[in-house]
Enzyme design. Structure first.
Site, PDB file in Angstrom:
ATOM      1  CG  HIS A  23      43.001  41.202  43.386  1.00  0.00           C
ATOM      2  ND1 HIS A  23      43.345  41.823  42.223  1.00  0.00           N
ATOM      3  CD2 HIS A  23      41.668  40.956  43.287  1.00  0.00           C
ATOM      4  CE1 HIS A  23      42.282  41.951  41.465  1.00  0.00           C
ATOM      5  NE2 HIS A  23      41.252  41.455  42.083  1.00  0.00           N
ATOM      6  CG  HIS A  77      31.404  40.681  41.048  1.00  0.00           C
ATOM      7  ND1 HIS A  77      31.914  39.468  40.672  1.00  0.00           N
ATOM      8  CD2 HIS A  77      32.461  41.545  41.054  1.00  0.00           C
ATOM      9  CE1 HIS A  77      33.225  39.587  40.474  1.00  0.00           C
ATOM     10  NE2 HIS A  77      33.577  40.829  40.703  1.00  0.00           N
ATOM     11  CD  GLU A  79      37.338  40.160  42.782  1.00  0.00           C
ATOM     12  OE1 GLU A  79      36.869  40.794  41.827  1.00  0.00           O
ATOM     13  OE2 GLU A  79      38.564  40.015  42.962  1.00  0.00           O
ATOM     14  CG  ASP A  81      35.710  43.498  45.607  1.00  0.00           C
ATOM     15  OD1 ASP A  81      35.459  42.352  45.199  1.00  0.00           O
ATOM     16  OD2 ASP A  81      35.731  44.484  44.844  1.00  0.00           O
ATOM     17  CG  HIS A 144      36.388  41.379  37.587  1.00  0.00           C
ATOM     18  ND1 HIS A 144      36.703  41.363  38.916  1.00  0.00           N
ATOM     19  CD2 HIS A 144      37.510  40.973  36.955  1.00  0.00           C
ATOM     20  CE1 HIS A 144      37.939  40.998  39.108  1.00  0.00           C
ATOM     21  NE2 HIS A 144      38.466  40.748  37.938  1.00  0.00           N
ATOM     22  CG  ASP A 163      33.954  44.685  39.799  1.00  0.00           C
ATOM     23  OD1 ASP A 163      33.629  45.169  40.893  1.00  0.00           O
ATOM     24  OD2 ASP A 163      34.609  43.636  39.694  1.00  0.00           O
ATOM     25  CE1 TYR A 190      37.789  48.583  40.110  1.00  0.00           C
ATOM     26  CE2 TYR A 190      36.844  48.064  37.970  1.00  0.00           C
ATOM     27  CZ  TYR A 190      36.949  47.820  39.323  1.00  0.00           C
ATOM     28  OH  TYR A 190      36.225  46.802  39.885  1.00  0.00           O
ATOM     29  CG  HIS A 221      34.844  49.151  43.210  1.00  0.00           C
ATOM     30  ND1 HIS A 221      35.142  48.766  44.490  1.00  0.00           N
ATOM     31  CD2 HIS A 221      34.747  48.007  42.481  1.00  0.00           C
ATOM     32  CE1 HIS A 221      35.242  47.440  44.545  1.00  0.00           C
ATOM     33  NE2 HIS A 221      35.001  46.958  43.339  1.00  0.00           N
TER      34      HIS A 221
HETATM   35 FE1  FEO Z   1      35.507  42.060  40.789  1.00  0.00          FE
HETATM   36 FE2  FEO Z   1      34.812  44.745  42.832  1.00  0.00          FE
HETATM   37  O1  FEO Z   1      35.188  42.980  42.394  1.00  0.00           O
END
Ligand code: FEO
Length: 396
Positions: A23, A77, A79, A81, A144, A163, A190, A221
């Site tokens: 993004h 989370h 989001e 991804d 996040h 995250d 990050y 991640h």
């Molecule tokens: Fe806030 Fe890995 O997404």
């Protein structure tokens, strides 16, 4: 392909070697979407992957257990991804109950058709027995997103940190000690590009995590932290504290190099100050992600642009917009730039400083067409002022 992490807890995620943009955040090293499978009396999948890669996730799970044996899917989370694979996951794991908090349920329900999903909605601090082990849920709002949470397994001293502590870094290695320097470098990038706008919430999350007995931290991640956990926790604490290096960031764009000449004079002025350092970026040669990472530990920043059609050059606006959202810890600033028959760039940049509450160290440094000796001397003097502020700020 799966990787054992610890005592029947396995990584079952996806390594995305092709990811180059997250993004708007440039990711030249790729990325990973980490999912983990806990095999206990109950079988638990912790987090999913991006929808495109859900078949790999399901194959990885199936290497360890039949899909119908999975009892819970934890969503830390919402989001996309991590969640965009959930519609397929919930269809293919017919006996799984989705475990998340109420805010996460609301977010997932806004994104997906959740008809038929079975839910277990958890409160902050709630525990879920899964056999020999327990899952504890700790809410981490804004690290996040508002619904974000950690899942802690006390019997393993292991935290699924979503995250937090993550890195966008594709690698065949799964653990910190295997690629420590890269992992720390990408964790900083990050942090600057994803986590930086909410330092107070990060500090609150760190305080909560400091009360947990931790040996292993599994983010969503990048690599798992197990041998170098103190380093990444210390780094997060430092970044969130707003402490800065005695550094001045100089960012500029130029049409015919006059603004470059001013930028170089500012750079020389910074280096006139003992202890001060400077980083000079011609912004069209860099990524936004690199620039904001450089700003993440800078207290002082000079932004320059030639005037083009009565305003700053377009990439300067992009940098300012990106910085405005991510809020690096800059407090002192300088606008500079060249102009011809009409002014505009330095004035626009100065107006933006007011909006983001960066205090100018002096009036903008400007020149008409080409900087003469007086303009270059003014730029150098302004650089010196910034250098002095940077050294002061680093002592705070
Ligand atoms: Fe806030 Fe890995 O997404």
């Amino acid at each position: 392909m799966h990787t054992p992490i610890k005592n029947n807890i396995s990584w079952v995620g996806y390594v995305d070697w092709t990811l180059r943009d997250f993004h708007g955040y440039d990711t030249p090293r790729g990325g990973t979407y980490n999912s983990y499978l806990i095999q206990d009396e109950k079988i638990v999948l912790v987090d999913a992957v991006k929808g495109l890669y859900v078949s790999s996730l399901l194959e990885n799970i199936a290497e360890l257990v039949p899909l119908e044996k999975v009892d819970y899917v934890v969503c830390n989370h919402a989001e996309l991804d991590h969640s965009s694979g959930l519609p397929v996951v919930m269809r293919k794991l017919p006996n799984a109950v989705l475990v998340c908090n109420a805010r996460c349920q609301k977010t997932l329900s806004a994104y997906y058709d959740t008809t038929g999903w079975r839910w277990k909605i958890v409160e902050d601090g709630e525990k879920l027995e899964i056999g020999r082990r327990t899952l504890e849920f700790h809410f981490t709002p804004m690290v996040h997103w508002p619904e974000s949470m950690f899942t802690y397994v006390p019997e393993e001293k292991l935290l699924f940190s979503m995250d937090a502590f993550g890195q966008h870094l594709a690698s065949s290695e799964r653990f910190d000690e295997e690629i420590l320097d890269e992992a720390l470098r990408e964790a900083k990038t990050y942090y600057a590009n994803i986590v930086m706008p909410y330092p107070k919430q990060v500090l609150k999350t760190l305080e909560m995590a400091s009360k947990l007995d931790l040996e292993t931290v599994c983010p969503s991640h990048g690599v798992v932290w197990r041998k170098h956990l103190p380093e990444i926790v210390e780094a997060y604490s430092r970044w969130a504290s707003g402490r800065v290096e005695p550094k001045v960031l100089i960012l500029y764009d130029t049409m015919w190099e006059s603004t470059t000449m001013l930028a170089k004079a500012i750079y020389a002025g910074v280096l006139d100050v003992p202890g001060a350092t400077a980083q000079l970026f011609s912004i069209r040669t860099c990524t936004l992600a690199d620039l904001v990472t450089a700003a993440s530990d800078a207290g002082c920043c000079a932004i320059g642009s030639s005037t083009q059609n009565a305003v700053q050059m377009p990439m300067v606006s992009a940098v300012m917009t990106y910085f405005q959202g991510l809020k690096p810890p800059v407090k002192h600033a300088l606008a500079f730039g060249s102009y011809g028959w009409g002014r505009g760039a330095a004035e626009e940049i100065t107006a933006w400083f007011e909006r983001v509450k960066w205090e100018p160290v002096c009036e903008p440094v400007k020149c008409i067409y080409r900087p003469d000796d007086a303009a270059l001397a003014a730029a150098r003097a302004a650089g010196k002022l910034l250098g002095e502020k940077a050294v002061e700020m680093a002592k705070e």
